[in-house]
Design an enzyme around this catalytic site. Structure first.
Site, PDB file in Angstrom:
ATOM      1  N   HIS A 165      16.845  23.409 -56.679  1.00 14.26           N
ATOM      2  CA  HIS A 165      16.847  22.118 -57.371  1.00 14.26           C
ATOM      3  C   HIS A 165      17.778  22.177 -58.584  1.00 14.26           C
ATOM      4  CE1 HIS A 165      12.534  21.442 -55.741  1.00 14.26           C
ATOM      5  NE2 HIS A 165      13.309  20.535 -55.165  1.00 14.26           N
ATOM      6  N   CYS A 252       8.135  22.821 -62.698  1.00 14.76           N
ATOM      7  CA  CYS A 252       7.589  22.318 -61.419  1.00 14.76           C
ATOM      8  C   CYS A 252       6.085  22.092 -61.467  1.00 14.76           C
ATOM      9  CB  CYS A 252       7.846  23.313 -60.300  1.00 14.76           C
ATOM     10  SG  CYS A 252       9.488  23.971 -60.233  1.00 14.76           S
TER      11      CYS A 252
HETATM   12  N1  GLY Z   1       7.981  25.812 -52.688  1.00 17.00           N
HETATM   13  C1  GLY Z   1       8.488  24.705 -53.371  1.00 17.00           C
HETATM   14  C2  GLY Z   1       9.442  23.939 -52.555  1.00 17.00           C
HETATM   15  O1  GLY Z   1      10.107  24.505 -51.703  1.00 17.00           O
HETATM   16  O2  GLY Z   1       9.549  22.752 -52.703  1.00 17.00           O
END
Ligand code: GLY
Length: 257
Positions: A165, A252
């Protein structure tokens, strides 16, 4: 911005079976729970009211609540996660957001967007185009943000291998300062920021989280700790080793506004 609220979700027994690219072994669930409690306690200590949601066993990755919504004090946007096993996670957040928000928007159609790709720096939102967030998702979000007076800019990270991300690699610390993975620092298009670049061997720690006056820093990254401390940030270390094993970081684990 003064943060007053956060939403988190406890990891369930299915947590070790979520999606990951990290070759760090399976997470220890008991330790993950301890780390989650420590994380929530830190948020409370920093003045946030924390809504800890119950386990969702059907969704092993649902502890990473940041991916399913974008939240501002006066509106929220439910995402459409890019990973198919996570797609329906967002709907589980709807009734929770309805407790706090009158205005809730939704990423729709073929668009995909993960909250982990959204990096806010004061009144501008950087939106990562990634394996999870497509152009349509980025454009839908940009138009909602624009309606509320926010600028946005797209950052394409699709060619950067090993960066899931946008916020895995860049985070805004406040005070005009970005914390960056060196692979993104080389490409970062803007010169107006003070840039703190973590060493490549500590790339995971580019995901630090500024909350009110304190910077949450993952435990175990001494160079990054020194970097941010020397830059004047008040660091609080939190161990999130079990979440790292599942490709998750400090940001997150919560939605914050
Ligand atoms: N394990 C977090 C994701 O891959 O979104």
């Amino acid at each position: 911005m003064k943060f007053t609220h956060a939403i988190t979700r406890k990891p369930g027994n299915s947590f070790p079976y979520g999606i990951t690219t990290a070759a760090l072994g399976k997470p220890d669930l008991e330790l993950a729970l301890t780390q989650h409690n420590q994380y929530c306690s830190a948020l409370v200590q920093l003045g946030l009211q924390v809504d800890v949601l119950p386990v969702l066993e059907l969704f092993p990755d649902s502890v990473f609540v940041e991916d399913v919504a974008i939240v501002e004090p006066d509106f929220a946007v439910l995402t459409r996660p890019g990973a198919i096993p996570r797609r329906d996670e967002a709907q589980e957040m709807l009734p929770v957001l309805q407790k706090y928000y009158k205005r809730i928007y939704q990423i729709e159609g073929n668009a995909t967007l993960d909250g982990g790709d959204i990096c806010k720096a004061d009144d501008i939102y950087y939106i990562g185009l990634s394996a999870r967030t497509n152009l349509e998702g980025a454009q839908q979000l940009a138009s909602i943000l624009n309606y509320f007076g926010y600028r946005s800019e797209l950052i394409d990270i699709r060619r950067l291998q090993g960066i899931l991300h946008l916020k895995s690699a860049v985070n805004y610390l406040g005070e005009e300062t970005l914390l960056l993975d060196p692979r993104l620092a080389a490409q970062w298009p803007f010169s107006g920021y003070r840039k703190l670049v973590v060493p490549l061997e500590e790339a995971y720690s580019a995901n630090c989280l500024r909350l009110n006056e304190v910077l949450l820093v993952p435990f175990g990254f001494p160079h990054t700790l020194e970097l941010v401390t020397n830059a004047g940030f008040d660091a609080l270390l939190l161990d999130v080793s079990e979440y790292r094993k599942m490709d998750g970081g400090l940001s997150c684990l919560s939605l914050r506004w």
